[in-house]
Design an enzyme around this catalytic site. Sequence first.
Site, PDB file in Angstrom:
ATOM      1  N   LYS A 174       0.886  -1.176   0.000  1.00  0.00           N
ATOM      2  CA  LYS A 174       0.000   0.000   0.000  1.00  0.00           C
ATOM      3  C   LYS A 174       0.917   1.216   0.000  1.00  0.00           C
ATOM      4  O   LYS A 174       1.393   1.644   1.049  1.00  0.00           O
ATOM      5  CB  LYS A 174      -0.883  -0.018   1.245  1.00  0.00           C
ATOM      6  CG  LYS A 174      -2.233   0.682   1.087  1.00  0.00           C
ATOM      7  CD  LYS A 174      -2.175   2.141   0.709  1.00  0.00           C
ATOM      8  CE  LYS A 174      -1.863   3.039   1.885  1.00  0.00           C
ATOM      9  NZ  LYS A 174      -1.663   4.455   1.432  1.00  0.00           N
ATOM     10  N   GLU A 249       9.574   1.795  10.997  1.00  0.00           N
ATOM     11  CA  GLU A 249      10.599   2.837  10.820  1.00  0.00           C
ATOM     12  C   GLU A 249       9.852   4.163  10.866  1.00  0.00           C
ATOM     13  O   GLU A 249       9.090   4.481   9.967  1.00  0.00           O
ATOM     14  CB  GLU A 249      11.304   2.606   9.486  1.00  0.00           C
ATOM     15  CG  GLU A 249      12.681   3.205   9.463  1.00  0.00           C
ATOM     16  CD  GLU A 249      12.642   4.634   9.025  1.00  0.00           C
ATOM     17  OE1 GLU A 249      12.453   5.507   9.907  1.00  0.00           O
ATOM     18  OE2 GLU A 249      12.782   4.883   7.828  1.00  0.00           O
ATOM     19  N   CYS A 283      13.416  10.845   7.057  1.00  0.00           N
ATOM     20  CA  CYS A 283      13.307  10.358   8.438  1.00  0.00           C
ATOM     21  C   CYS A 283      14.633  10.525   9.171  1.00  0.00           C
ATOM     22  O   CYS A 283      14.662  10.816  10.362  1.00  0.00           O
ATOM     23  CB  CYS A 283      12.861   8.909   8.454  1.00  0.00           C
ATOM     24  SG  CYS A 283      13.812   7.879   7.347  1.00  0.00           S
ATOM     25  N   GLU A 382       9.953  16.053  15.372  1.00  0.00           N
ATOM     26  CA  GLU A 382      10.295  15.946  13.956  1.00  0.00           C
ATOM     27  C   GLU A 382       9.477  16.966  13.158  1.00  0.00           C
ATOM     28  O   GLU A 382       8.253  16.914  13.158  1.00  0.00           O
ATOM     29  CB  GLU A 382       9.981  14.529  13.470  1.00  0.00           C
ATOM     30  CG  GLU A 382      10.480  14.253  12.074  1.00  0.00           C
ATOM     31  CD  GLU A 382      10.249  12.804  11.648  1.00  0.00           C
ATOM     32  OE1 GLU A 382       9.179  12.258  11.929  1.00  0.00           O
ATOM     33  OE2 GLU A 382      11.156  12.239  11.012  1.00  0.00           O
TER      34      GLU A 382
HETATM   35  P1  NAD Z   1       1.703   8.598   7.745  1.00  0.00           P
HETATM   36  O1  NAD Z   1       2.279   7.783   8.803  1.00  0.00           O
HETATM   37  O2  NAD Z   1       0.337   9.146   7.927  1.00  0.00           O
HETATM   38  O3  NAD Z   1       1.669   7.769   6.363  1.00  0.00           O
HETATM   39  C1  NAD Z   1       2.612   6.768   6.017  1.00  0.00           C
HETATM   40  C2  NAD Z   1       1.854   5.635   5.327  1.00  0.00           C
HETATM   41  O4  NAD Z   1       0.902   5.093   6.240  1.00  0.00           O
HETATM   42  C3  NAD Z   1       1.061   6.063   4.093  1.00  0.00           C
HETATM   43  O5  NAD Z   1       1.112   5.034   3.110  1.00  0.00           O
HETATM   44  C4  NAD Z   1      -0.347   6.188   4.620  1.00  0.00           C
HETATM   45  O6  NAD Z   1      -1.337   5.997   3.636  1.00  0.00           O
HETATM   46  C5  NAD Z   1      -0.396   5.057   5.631  1.00  0.00           C
HETATM   47  N1  NAD Z   1      -1.395   5.212   6.680  1.00  0.00           N
HETATM   48  C6  NAD Z   1      -1.928   6.368   7.173  1.00  0.00           C
HETATM   49  N2  NAD Z   1      -2.853   6.084   8.110  1.00  0.00           N
HETATM   50  C7  NAD Z   1      -2.904   4.739   8.237  1.00  0.00           C
HETATM   51  C8  NAD Z   1      -3.644   3.852   9.062  1.00  0.00           C
HETATM   52  N3  NAD Z   1      -4.537   4.285   9.943  1.00  0.00           N
HETATM   53  N4  NAD Z   1      -3.398   2.533   8.949  1.00  0.00           N
HETATM   54  C9  NAD Z   1      -2.481   2.058   8.087  1.00  0.00           C
HETATM   55  N5  NAD Z   1      -1.771   2.853   7.251  1.00  0.00           N
HETATM   56  C10 NAD Z   1      -1.971   4.180   7.329  1.00  0.00           C
HETATM   57  O7  NAD Z   1       2.684   9.730   7.419  1.00  0.00           O
HETATM   58  P2  NAD Z   1       2.319  11.085   6.670  1.00  0.00           P
HETATM   59  O8  NAD Z   1       0.973  11.611   6.936  1.00  0.00           O
HETATM   60  O9  NAD Z   1       2.590  10.789   5.268  1.00  0.00           O
HETATM   61  O10 NAD Z   1       3.357  12.051   7.350  1.00  0.00           O
HETATM   62  C11 NAD Z   1       3.127  12.522   8.670  1.00  0.00           C
HETATM   63  C12 NAD Z   1       4.403  12.575   9.423  1.00  0.00           C
HETATM   64  O11 NAD Z   1       5.016  11.276   9.461  1.00  0.00           O
HETATM   65  C13 NAD Z   1       5.472  13.427   8.785  1.00  0.00           C
HETATM   66  O12 NAD Z   1       5.338  14.770   9.074  1.00  0.00           O
HETATM   67  C14 NAD Z   1       6.717  12.821   9.366  1.00  0.00           C
HETATM   68  O13 NAD Z   1       6.989  13.312  10.629  1.00  0.00           O
HETATM   69  C15 NAD Z   1       6.388  11.373   9.453  1.00  0.00           C
HETATM   70  N6  NAD Z   1       6.936  10.628   8.347  1.00  0.00           N
HETATM   71  C16 NAD Z   1       8.029   9.885   8.578  1.00  0.00           C
HETATM   72  C17 NAD Z   1       8.575   9.152   7.541  1.00  0.00           C
HETATM   73  C18 NAD Z   1       9.772   8.304   7.739  1.00  0.00           C
HETATM   74  O14 NAD Z   1      10.452   7.968   6.789  1.00  0.00           O
HETATM   75  N7  NAD Z   1      10.051   7.897   8.936  1.00  0.00           N
HETATM   76  C19 NAD Z   1       8.033   9.188   6.265  1.00  0.00           C
HETATM   77  C20 NAD Z   1       6.894   9.969   6.066  1.00  0.00           C
HETATM   78  C21 NAD Z   1       6.356  10.662   7.122  1.00  0.00           C
END
Ligand code: NAD
Length: 480
Positions: A174, A249, A283, A382
């Site tokens: 996904k 991660e 990240c 972050e």
């Molecule tokens: P997120 O955690 O919301 O999304 C990451 C993935 O999880 C996406 O594919 C999203 O569709 C999915 N997701 C979202 N809600 C979910 C749920 N309830 N169940 C299962 N999957 C779900 O991250 P974001 O909104 O894209 O970014 C928000 C914050 O997350 C950023 O500001 C940053 O701090 C952090 N982030 C970290 C990384 C990293 O590499 N560690 C990457 C992106 C974002």
Amino acid sequence: MKEGKHLINGSWVASQDNDTLDVVSPSDGLVFAKIARGKAGDVDLAVKAAQNALDNGAWRKCAAVDRGRLLSKLGTKILDNFDELADLEALDTGKPLKQAKADITAAGRYFEYYGGAADKVHGDTIPFMDGYMVSILREPHGVTGHIIPWNYPAQMYGRSLAPALAMGNAVVLKPAEDACMTSLRMSELAQEVGFPEGAINVVTGVGEEAGASLSAHPGINFLSFTGSPEVGTIVQCAAAKNHVGCVLELGGKSPQIIFDDADIAAALPVIVNAIVQNGGQTCSAGSRLMIQSTVYENYLDQIAEKFNELKVGSHSMDLDCGPLISAVQKNRVEGFLDRARSEGIAVVAQGSMGPGLPSGGFYVTPTLFAGVPRDNELACDEVFGPVLSALSFDDEQDAIKLANSTDYGLVTGVWTKDGARQMRMAKSVRAGQIYINGYGAGGGIELPFGGVKKSGHGREKGFEALYEFCATKTIVFKHD
Ligand code: NAD
């Protein structure tokens, strides 16, 4: 490309309810494509297709050497389509084209690396009691679920899927709703090189729908998640309910620690790049700049000078920083900037917008704050944008205390010429990766990567990822 479709059981199919989502270019805010908006029913079909590939399909019979060949072929195919993929990644994420090119190179390298490794993960034998022979097999978990973020979509595709496939799992991916175009295109390339149906399944959609359905699906045997700590907790709870393992991660607040004996000329470009790479949406971004108090003003001035030279532009302008991924992310980062200014935290340097930026893009000015209080959100949380926070420390003990003072523990950079101090710092700072006189922002494909504390658990990259994506089975033979 198969616009608006999922890849399920080797076929490109629309969502059961035909729902779609618009795909927006962060550089100008305009819609340029549509993707399918998958829900529970679509995820269910994908999980069943993956299970079928393991139970009855050609994937079940695919020997390790042949899995490796398929992975290697996909790595080559990705590089054969390098320019197309890099352009697509840049358009979809807004990142400067040079960064997108580096990402596609890395995506290809993941498949090359794990292609070579697929037939090199051996089991073991254990000396046991007289009259016994004990074998340890390493077996795939079965169907693995992969939820990846939008910041490095192409790299994450390779990082998450390649080791799982190398070990013989069938995967359901996904990708992030904000950036998934290269995941779809590389999956098409995977079909072209001959991955059997059901080995790779991709369901696009929003996190709360397709993502939540995937992480809670009882047919998933292991989960890999990269993203925010909040969603990581949801995913881990879902995994726990189904009694399956997961790799998480979850980001960081990684320090770059500069002692007064550092080679500051060598450190300067590395320090700046560690925070502006990918617009700070990394990240492992080096977002906390810790400078020893004896050289604080001097080193800060030099870093500020470099920071002031930074230019922001669209993906095709290919400058130092692109736009952020979305209006939501831009608002989030600007919230940090506004609060810091209103609290009187000093801005000591700022980049500038390149000429003729498209209106409607999600641009934020790279900003260097100084004298950030240790308990301020800029020092602890972050930001996920091009925002660097400078703090000072007194001595080595203070540096260790400050480095370890956030909830995160992903990467740390230490700049010092003192060899014994390098060792002490490497041992004392809690993080998954430590760089001495450098900063890797995640490092190479060969290097195990992952966090401690709120940065998550489990390891990706290197051989460690292969061990995550398999389970041992102990077989005890009794003989006369
Ligand atoms: P997120 O955690 O919301 O999304 C990451 C993935 O999880 C996406 O594919 C999203 O569709 C999915 N997701 C979202 N809600 C979910 C749920 N309830 N169940 C299962 N999957 C779900 O991250 P974001 O909104 O894209 O970014 C928000 C914050 O997350 C950023 O500001 C940053 O701090 C952090 N982030 C970290 C990384 C990293 O590499 N560690 C990457 C992106 C974002």
